[in-house]
Scaffold this motif. Structure first.
Motif, PDB file in Angstrom:
ATOM      1  N   MET A 290      10.815  49.753  16.146  1.00 47.72           N
ATOM      2  CA  MET A 290      10.959  49.091  14.862  1.00 47.72           C
ATOM      3  C   MET A 290      12.430  49.038  14.441  1.00 47.72           C
ATOM      4  SD  MET A 290       8.051  50.225  12.188  1.00 47.72           S
ATOM      5  CE  MET A 290       8.876  50.547  10.655  1.00 47.72           C
ATOM      6  N   LYS A 291      12.760  48.055  13.642  1.00 47.15           N
ATOM      7  CA  LYS A 291      14.152  47.935  13.199  1.00 47.15           C
ATOM      8  C   LYS A 291      14.445  48.939  12.075  1.00 47.15           C
ATOM      9  CE  LYS A 291      14.453  43.101  14.353  1.00 47.15           C
ATOM     10  NZ  LYS A 291      14.684  41.738  13.958  1.00 47.15           N
ATOM     11  N   VAL A 292      15.693  49.351  11.971  1.00 44.39           N
ATOM     12  CA  VAL A 292      16.083  50.284  10.910  1.00 44.39           C
ATOM     13  C   VAL A 292      15.748  49.675   9.543  1.00 44.39           C
ATOM     14  CG1 VAL A 292      18.095  51.321   9.763  1.00 44.39           C
ATOM     15  CG2 VAL A 292      17.864  51.464  12.257  1.00 44.39           C
ATOM     16  N   THR A 293      15.994  48.384   9.405  1.00 45.00           N
ATOM     17  CA  THR A 293      15.712  47.721   8.130  1.00 45.00           C
ATOM     18  C   THR A 293      14.201  47.755   7.813  1.00 45.00           C
ATOM     19  OG1 THR A 293      15.817  45.691   9.424  1.00 45.00           O
ATOM     20  CG2 THR A 293      17.706  46.188   8.042  1.00 45.00           C
ATOM     21  N   GLU A 294      13.368  47.700   8.857  1.00 45.19           N
ATOM     22  CA  GLU A 294      11.911  47.803   8.642  1.00 45.19           C
ATOM     23  C   GLU A 294      11.523  49.237   8.251  1.00 45.19           C
ATOM     24  OE1 GLU A 294      10.602  44.236  11.762  1.00 45.19           O
ATOM     25  OE2 GLU A 294      10.684  46.312  12.476  1.00 45.19           O
ATOM     26  N   HIS A 295      12.172  50.207   8.884  1.00 44.68           N
ATOM     27  CA  HIS A 295      11.911  51.611   8.502  1.00 44.68           C
ATOM     28  C   HIS A 295      12.251  51.826   7.027  1.00 44.68           C
ATOM     29  CE1 HIS A 295      10.835  53.302  12.370  1.00 44.68           C
ATOM     30  NE2 HIS A 295      11.914  52.818  12.939  1.00 44.68           N
ATOM     31  N   ILE A 296      13.359  51.213   6.607  1.00 42.62           N
ATOM     32  CA  ILE A 296      13.788  51.384   5.209  1.00 42.62           C
ATOM     33  C   ILE A 296      12.775  50.725   4.274  1.00 42.62           C
ATOM     34  CG2 ILE A 296      15.570  50.746   3.513  1.00 42.62           C
ATOM     35  CD1 ILE A 296      17.651  51.138   5.779  1.00 42.62           C
ATOM     36  N   ALA A 297      12.330  49.534   4.647  1.00 33.91           N
ATOM     37  CA  ALA A 297      11.348  48.828   3.800  1.00 33.91           C
ATOM     38  C   ALA A 297      10.048  49.643   3.725  1.00 33.91           C
ATOM     39  CB  ALA A 297      11.086  47.441   4.372  1.00 33.91           C
TER      40      ALA A 297
ATOM     41  N   HIS B 243       8.503  58.828  21.091  1.00 39.40           N
ATOM     42  CA  HIS B 243       7.984  57.595  20.480  1.00 39.40           C
ATOM     43  C   HIS B 243       8.640  57.304  19.133  1.00 39.40           C
ATOM     44  CE1 HIS B 243       5.227  57.658  23.761  1.00 39.40           C
ATOM     45  NE2 HIS B 243       4.913  58.898  23.447  1.00 39.40           N
ATOM     46  N   VAL B 244       9.944  57.549  19.082  1.00 37.08           N
ATOM     47  CA  VAL B 244      10.727  57.133  17.912  1.00 37.08           C
ATOM     48  C   VAL B 244      11.801  56.177  18.429  1.00 37.08           C
ATOM     49  CG1 VAL B 244      10.371  59.298  16.666  1.00 37.08           C
ATOM     50  CG2 VAL B 244      12.438  59.019  18.045  1.00 37.08           C
ATOM     51  N   ASP B 245      12.419  55.441  17.519  1.00 40.58           N
ATOM     52  CA  ASP B 245      13.448  54.496  17.950  1.00 40.58           C
ATOM     53  C   ASP B 245      14.733  55.218  18.332  1.00 40.58           C
ATOM     54  OD1 ASP B 245      12.426  51.741  17.742  1.00 40.58           O
ATOM     55  OD2 ASP B 245      11.909  52.408  15.711  1.00 40.58           O
ATOM     56  N   ALA B 246      15.226  54.899  19.508  1.00 36.84           N
ATOM     57  CA  ALA B 246      16.519  55.427  19.936  1.00 36.84           C
ATOM     58  C   ALA B 246      17.535  54.310  19.729  1.00 36.84           C
ATOM     59  CB  ALA B 246      16.477  55.824  21.396  1.00 36.84           C
ATOM     60  N   ILE B 247      18.675  54.665  19.145  1.00 36.89           N
ATOM     61  CA  ILE B 247      19.689  53.637  18.853  1.00 36.89           C
ATOM     62  C   ILE B 247      20.952  53.917  19.663  1.00 36.89           C
ATOM     63  CG2 ILE B 247      21.036  52.469  17.074  1.00 36.89           C
ATOM     64  CD1 ILE B 247      18.945  53.216  15.052  1.00 36.89           C
ATOM     65  N   PRO B 248      21.177  53.116  20.697  1.00 37.44           N
ATOM     66  CA  PRO B 248      22.400  53.307  21.473  1.00 37.44           C
ATOM     67  C   PRO B 248      23.601  52.750  20.729  1.00 37.44           C
ATOM     68  CG  PRO B 248      21.159  51.464  22.335  1.00 37.44           C
ATOM     69  CD  PRO B 248      20.341  52.019  21.207  1.00 37.44           C
TER      70      PRO B 248
ATOM     71  N   LEU C   3      19.072  46.893  27.446  1.00 32.49           N
ATOM     72  CA  LEU C   3      18.486  47.490  26.242  1.00 32.49           C
ATOM     73  C   LEU C   3      17.233  46.728  25.812  1.00 32.49           C
ATOM     74  CD1 LEU C   3      21.692  48.272  24.128  1.00 32.49           C
ATOM     75  CD2 LEU C   3      20.461  49.769  25.695  1.00 32.49           C
ATOM     76  N   GLY C   4      17.313  45.403  25.912  1.00 29.13           N
ATOM     77  CA  GLY C   4      16.145  44.577  25.559  1.00 29.13           C
ATOM     78  C   GLY C   4      14.963  44.909  26.466  1.00 29.13           C
ATOM     79  N   PHE C   5      15.219  45.033  27.759  1.00 30.50           N
ATOM     80  CA  PHE C   5      14.142  45.356  28.715  1.00 30.50           C
ATOM     81  C   PHE C   5      13.522  46.719  28.408  1.00 30.50           C
ATOM     82  CE2 PHE C   5      16.108  42.582  32.343  1.00 30.50           C
ATOM     83  CZ  PHE C   5      15.631  41.445  31.715  1.00 30.50           C
ATOM     84  N   LEU C   6      14.337  47.630  27.873  1.00 26.30           N
ATOM     85  CA  LEU C   6      13.832  48.990  27.575  1.00 26.30           C
ATOM     86  C   LEU C   6      13.072  49.058  26.247  1.00 26.30           C
ATOM     87  CD1 LEU C   6      16.849  51.201  28.677  1.00 26.30           C
ATOM     88  CD2 LEU C   6      14.554  51.213  29.653  1.00 26.30           C
ATOM     89  N   GLY C   7      13.035  47.967  25.522  1.00 28.59           N
ATOM     90  CA  GLY C   7      12.320  47.976  24.236  1.00 28.59           C
ATOM     91  C   GLY C   7      13.134  48.599  23.115  1.00 28.59           C
ATOM     92  N   ILE C   8      14.464  48.547  23.249  1.00 26.73           N
ATOM     93  CA  ILE C   8      15.338  49.058  22.182  1.00 26.73           C
ATOM     94  C   ILE C   8      15.447  47.975  21.107  1.00 26.73           C
ATOM     95  CG2 ILE C   8      17.750  49.713  21.660  1.00 26.73           C
ATOM     96  CD1 ILE C   8      16.611  51.808  23.505  1.00 26.73           C
ATOM     97  N   ASP C   9      15.223  48.357  19.846  1.00 27.80           N
ATOM     98  CA  ASP C   9      15.213  47.362  18.764  1.00 27.80           C
ATOM     99  C   ASP C   9      16.496  47.341  17.933  1.00 27.80           C
ATOM    100  OD1 ASP C   9      12.679  46.504  19.390  1.00 27.80           O
ATOM    101  OD2 ASP C   9      11.700  47.978  18.095  1.00 27.80           O
ATOM    102  N   ASN C  10      17.296  48.400  18.056  1.00 31.79           N
ATOM    103  CA  ASN C  10      18.489  48.511  17.211  1.00 31.79           C
ATOM    104  C   ASN C  10      19.700  48.881  18.062  1.00 31.79           C
ATOM    105  OD1 ASN C  10      17.067  48.814  14.346  1.00 31.79           O
ATOM    106  ND2 ASN C  10      15.989  50.174  15.768  1.00 31.79           N
TER     107      ASN C  10
END
Ligand SMILES: Cc1cc2nc3c(=O)[nH]c(=O)nc-3n(C[C@H](O)[C@H](O)[C@H](O)COP(=O)(O)OP(=O)(O)OC[C@H]3O[C@@H](n4cnc5c(N)ncnc54)[C@H](O)[C@@H]3O)c2cc1C
Length: 318
Positions: free
Chosen positions: A1-8, A89-94, A113-120
C-alpha cells in the motif's frame, strides 16, 4: 500500500514507522530480522531501508603508493526490502539515490522494485562521496532529487527512456522526499531549501520525511513555512534518540543541525553512555508525545541498526 493510503486509513491517528540500514557487507539477513522483530509489536505500516552508494578507499601498496579502490560497504537495499515484505507483510520502502546512478540504472532499479511489489520509494540526491566536498552526479545521472522524482513520475505515466519501447506498462510508485527543518547543509537559507522542496512536490512527490531534529519548535516552524509556501502533502517527522556522548559533536557536524542546550547539559552531566542512552530515550519520548498531540501522521524513527532504544520509546507512545 502507498504511504498516502496508510495515512488516509489511519484517519488522523499517529502511526509508528522506522528506518533501518543494510548491515555491513559480510553479515546475513538475520542481523536485520533481529532488529526488526522487537519493533513489530508496534505495527509499523512501513519500514524504510536506506541506500548506501560506493565509497573510495585508498590502500597502501608495498611500494608505498596508494591504490584507489571503490567499495560498497552496505549493499543489499533491494534484497532486504524483498525479505521484509516476505517475512512481515508490511511495506518496505527502498531509498533511491541520484548519486552513483545513471538514468538508465535508475530505470532498471525501478523496474526491479515494481516486479517485487514495492509501492513506495524515497527519492534522494545522496551526499557527496566521502573523498569529495561537493556532490557530483553520475554521467547521465541526476544533479538534484527533483530530477529523480521527475523520472519516477514519468515512469508512473508509462514514459520509459527508450521511446521506441513497445508494450510500455506504467509503474505506480508513491514517492517520498526529504525535508530539512533546520535546512539542508548546502542550502543558503531555509526559504531557498523550501523553494526547492516544493519543486520535488510539483514533480510528483506525495509525502515528505524530515531529517532528524531535537527541538520540536524547529519542526513546527518548518511545517508552517512549508504550508505558507503552498506545500500541502503530509510531512512526517523523523526522530533519532541520542545514544553516545560522542554524538554531541558528531550529529550537529554531520547533519548540520543544533541541539537544544537542555539536552546538551543533560548529556554532559552523564557519567557513561548507559546514562546518555537513557537521556536520549527520555528526550525522544517527550518529543514524540508532543508530535503525537500535534496530530502528525507518523513518527518515523532512525534506528541506525539498533532497536532496543526505539522499542523503549515506542512502548511509551504506541
Ligand atoms: C529522510 C531522509 C532519508 C535519507 N536517506 C538516505 C539514504 O538512504 N542514503 C543516502 O545516501 N542519503 C540519505 N539521506 C541524506 C541525503 O541524501 C542528503 O541529505 C543529501 O545531501 C541531499 O539529498 P536531498 O534528496 O535532500 O537533495 P535535494 O533535494 O536535491 O537537495 C540538495 C540541495 O540542493 C538544493 N537544491 C535542490 N534543487 C536545486 C536546484 N534546482 N538548484 C539549486 N539548488 C538546489 C537544496 O536546497 C539542497 O540544499 C537521507 C536524508 C533524509 C532527510
Amino acid at each position: 500500500m502507498k504511504v498516502t493510503e496508510h495515512i488516509a486509513q489511519a484517519k488522523g491517528t499517529t502511526k509508528f514507522s522506522f528506518e533501518i540500514l543494510p548491515p555491513l557487507k559480510g553479515q546475513n539477513i538475520n542481523s536485520i530480522f533481529e532488529n526488526i522483530d522487537p519493533l513489530m509489536e508496534f505495527n509499523p505500516p512501513f519500514i524504510d531501508v536506506t541506500y548506501h552508494r560506493e565509497e573510495y578507499v585508498y590502500q597502501e601498496l608495498k611500494n608505498g603508493l596508494l591504490q584507489k579502490k571503490v567499495v560498497r560497504k552496505r549493499p543489499g537495499t533491494v534484497g532486504i526490502c524483498a525479505a521484509i515484505q516476505n517475512r512481515y507483510h508490511v511495506d518496505a520502502i527502498p531509498h533511491i539515490l541520484c548519486g552513483g546512478f545513471s538514468k538508465e540504472d535508475t530505470e532498471n532499479f525501478l523496474i526491479d522494485l515494481g516486479f517485487l511489489g514495492i509501492d513506495n520509494v524515497m527519492a534522494l540526491r545522496g551526499d557527496a562521496v566521502k573523498s569529495e566536498t561537493y556532490f557530483t552526479p553520475e554521467k547521465e545521472g541526476h544533479t538534484y532529487a527533483s530530477k529523480l522524482v521527475e523520472q519516477i513520475s514519468a515512469l508512473n505515466n508509462g514514459v520509459y527512456l527508450d521511446e521506441e519501447l513497445q508494450n510500455k506498462t506504467p509503474t505506480d510508485f508513491c514517492i517520498g522526499v526529504a525535508g530539512y527543518p533546520e535546512k539542508h547543509m548546502e542550502a543558503p537559507s531555509l526559504d531557498s531549501d523550501i523553494h526547492f522542496l516544493k519543486k520535488k512536490i510539483e514533480k510528483g512527490a506525495t509525502y515528505i520525511v524530515t531529517q532528524m531534529f531535537f527541538d520540536n519548535t524547529k519542526f513546527f516552524q518548518f511545517v508552517e513555512k512549508c504550508r505558507a509556501a503552498g506545500i500541502t502533502v503530509p510531512i512526517i517527522p523523523g526522530l533519532k534518540p541520542i545514544a553516545t556522548k560522542k554524538q554531541l559533536n558528531l550529529i550537529p557536524h554531520r547533519f548540520s543541525l543544533e541541539l537544544p542546550d537542555a539536552l546538551i547539559m543533560a548529556i554532559v552531566k552523564c557519567k557513561d553512555n548507559t546514562q546518555v542512552r537513557q537521556v536520549g530515550i527520555d528526550w525522544c519520548i517527550a518529543q514524540s508525545k508532543e508530535l503525537v498531540a500535534a496530530g502528525v501522521p507518523f513518527v518515523h524513527y532512525y534506528s541506525m541498526g539498533k532497536s532496543d532504544n526505539i522499542k523503549a520509546i515506542a512502548s511509551q507512545i504506541f
